[in-house]
Design a protein around this motif. Structure first.
Motif, PDB file in Angstrom:
ATOM      1  N   PRO A 168       0.951  -1.218   0.183  1.00  0.00           N
ATOM      2  CA  PRO A 168       0.148   0.279  -0.065  1.00  0.00           C
ATOM      3  C   PRO A 168       0.934   1.270   0.013  1.00  0.00           C
ATOM      4  CG  PRO A 168      -0.928  -1.593   1.524  1.00  0.00           C
ATOM      5  CD  PRO A 168       0.430  -1.915   0.949  1.00  0.00           C
ATOM      6  N   MET A 172       0.319   4.239  -2.996  1.00  0.00           N
ATOM      7  CA  MET A 172       0.183   5.589  -2.344  1.00  0.00           C
ATOM      8  C   MET A 172       1.331   6.548  -2.979  1.00  0.00           C
ATOM      9  SD  MET A 172      -2.806   5.653  -1.288  1.00  0.00           S
ATOM     10  CE  MET A 172      -3.437   4.477  -2.509  1.00  0.00           C
ATOM     11  N   GLU A 175       0.482   6.870  -6.572  1.00  0.00           N
ATOM     12  CA  GLU A 175      -0.748   7.688  -6.454  1.00  0.00           C
ATOM     13  C   GLU A 175      -0.381   9.189  -6.584  1.00  0.00           C
ATOM     14  OE1 GLU A 175      -4.778   8.139  -7.366  1.00  0.00           O
ATOM     15  OE2 GLU A 175      -3.209   6.739  -7.783  1.00  0.00           O
ATOM     16  N   CYS A 176       0.433   9.551  -5.613  1.00  0.00           N
ATOM     17  CA  CYS A 176       0.977  10.926  -5.549  1.00  0.00           C
ATOM     18  C   CYS A 176       1.904  11.295  -6.545  1.00  0.00           C
ATOM     19  CB  CYS A 176       1.595  11.070  -4.196  1.00  0.00           C
ATOM     20  SG  CYS A 176       0.815  10.941  -2.830  1.00  0.00           S
ATOM     21  N   GLU A 183      -2.253  14.238  -2.589  1.00  0.00           N
ATOM     22  CA  GLU A 183      -1.389  13.960  -1.629  1.00  0.00           C
ATOM     23  C   GLU A 183      -1.892  13.743  -0.105  1.00  0.00           C
ATOM     24  OE1 GLU A 183       2.676  15.649   0.687  1.00  0.00           O
ATOM     25  OE2 GLU A 183       2.108  16.044  -1.483  1.00  0.00           O
ATOM     26  N   CYS A 186      -4.024  10.739   0.189  1.00  0.00           N
ATOM     27  CA  CYS A 186      -2.940   9.548   0.054  1.00  0.00           C
ATOM     28  C   CYS A 186      -2.463   9.135   1.460  1.00  0.00           C
ATOM     29  CB  CYS A 186      -1.941   9.623  -0.953  1.00  0.00           C
ATOM     30  SG  CYS A 186      -2.660   9.395  -2.602  1.00  0.00           S
ATOM     31  N   THR A 189      -5.036   7.830   3.765  1.00  0.00           N
ATOM     32  CA  THR A 189      -5.049   6.404   3.400  1.00  0.00           C
ATOM     33  C   THR A 189      -3.772   5.603   4.030  1.00  0.00           C
ATOM     34  OG1 THR A 189      -6.195   6.819   1.539  1.00  0.00           O
ATOM     35  CG2 THR A 189      -5.102   4.732   1.599  1.00  0.00           C
ATOM     36  N   LEU A 190      -2.621   6.164   3.872  1.00  0.00           N
ATOM     37  CA  LEU A 190      -1.372   5.506   4.540  1.00  0.00           C
ATOM     38  C   LEU A 190      -1.527   5.389   6.155  1.00  0.00           C
ATOM     39  CD1 LEU A 190       1.552   6.780   2.260  1.00  0.00           C
ATOM     40  CD2 LEU A 190       0.692   4.384   2.369  1.00  0.00           C
TER      41      LEU A 190
END
Length: 204
Positions: A168, A172, A175-176, A183, A186, A189-190
């Motif tokens: 993950p 992420m 994704e950023c 950001e 993300c 989520t992290l």
């Protein structure tokens, strides 16, 4: 900034935008504001420029990770830190590492360049795998092995635990890179991922 440093910075900027093979020495020299013969006084070839960028990126990354007690090449150094870490402190370490990876000029551009080149060059694909996948996975596998032995982490396969923990984070980060406007989302989520992993597998 001296000319040698500017050559590296402009080269990395161009490589991260166009890819290594698509950039010529002449284009680098033009971006720096010098002629190609002058560039060769500092670096003998484009490969030598790349090697210098790689070394500078690694130095910057290691200097930063040292400050948060993360030594990706040697998990043994960090066992005592992670054996006693709280969920809040672990979240902060992960956030600091991700934010640095996203915003340090060298580290972020180098990663973007390698993301491009992994599909074009077998050599750089191998380098990408070693630096951004295998090294991180091996670090956490080793760390988790020692934490399981110390009785502070659930007795599960450390290789699988490392895969569960790392995947993950890498997703992420990518994704950023693709969507900088996400950001904050993300990072949230992290944080949720790290807290769930800690709650599920920590025995403290």
């Amino acid at each position: 900034m001296n000319t040698k440093q500017k050559i590296l910075l402009e080269s990395l900027r161009l490589f991260s935008q166009r890819g290594y093979d698509a950039v010529s020495v002449e284009q680098i020299a033009a971006a720096v504001g010098i002629k190609a013969p002058s560039l060769y006084k500092h670096y003998k070839s484009k490969q030598e420029i790349f090697d210098a960028i790689f070394e500078e990126t690694a130095r910057r990354y290691e200097d930063f990770t040292d400050t948060i007690s993360v030594h990706v090449t040697d998990s043994e150094q960090d066992v005592i830190v992670f054996e006693n870490i709280t969920a809040d402190d672990l979240v902060q370490k992960v956030k600091s590492l991700i934010e640095y990876s996203l915003h340090d000029e060298y580290v972020s551009r180098f990663r973007r360049m390698m993301t491009i080149e992994q599909f074009r060059s077998p050599e750089l694909s191998e380098l990408y795998s070693r630096r951004y996948v295998n090294q991180i996975h091996d670090y956490h596998s080793g760390l988790f092995t020692k934490m399981i032995a110390a009785g502070v982490l659930a007795d599960e396969d450390p290789v699988i635990l490392a895969m569960m923990y790392d995947a993950p984070i890498l997703v992420m980060l990518g994704e950023c890179d693709r969507h900088p406007d996400k950001e904050k989302e993300c990072l949230q989520t992290l944080e949720a991922h790290v807290r769930l992993f800690y709650k599920t597998f920590s025995l403290k």
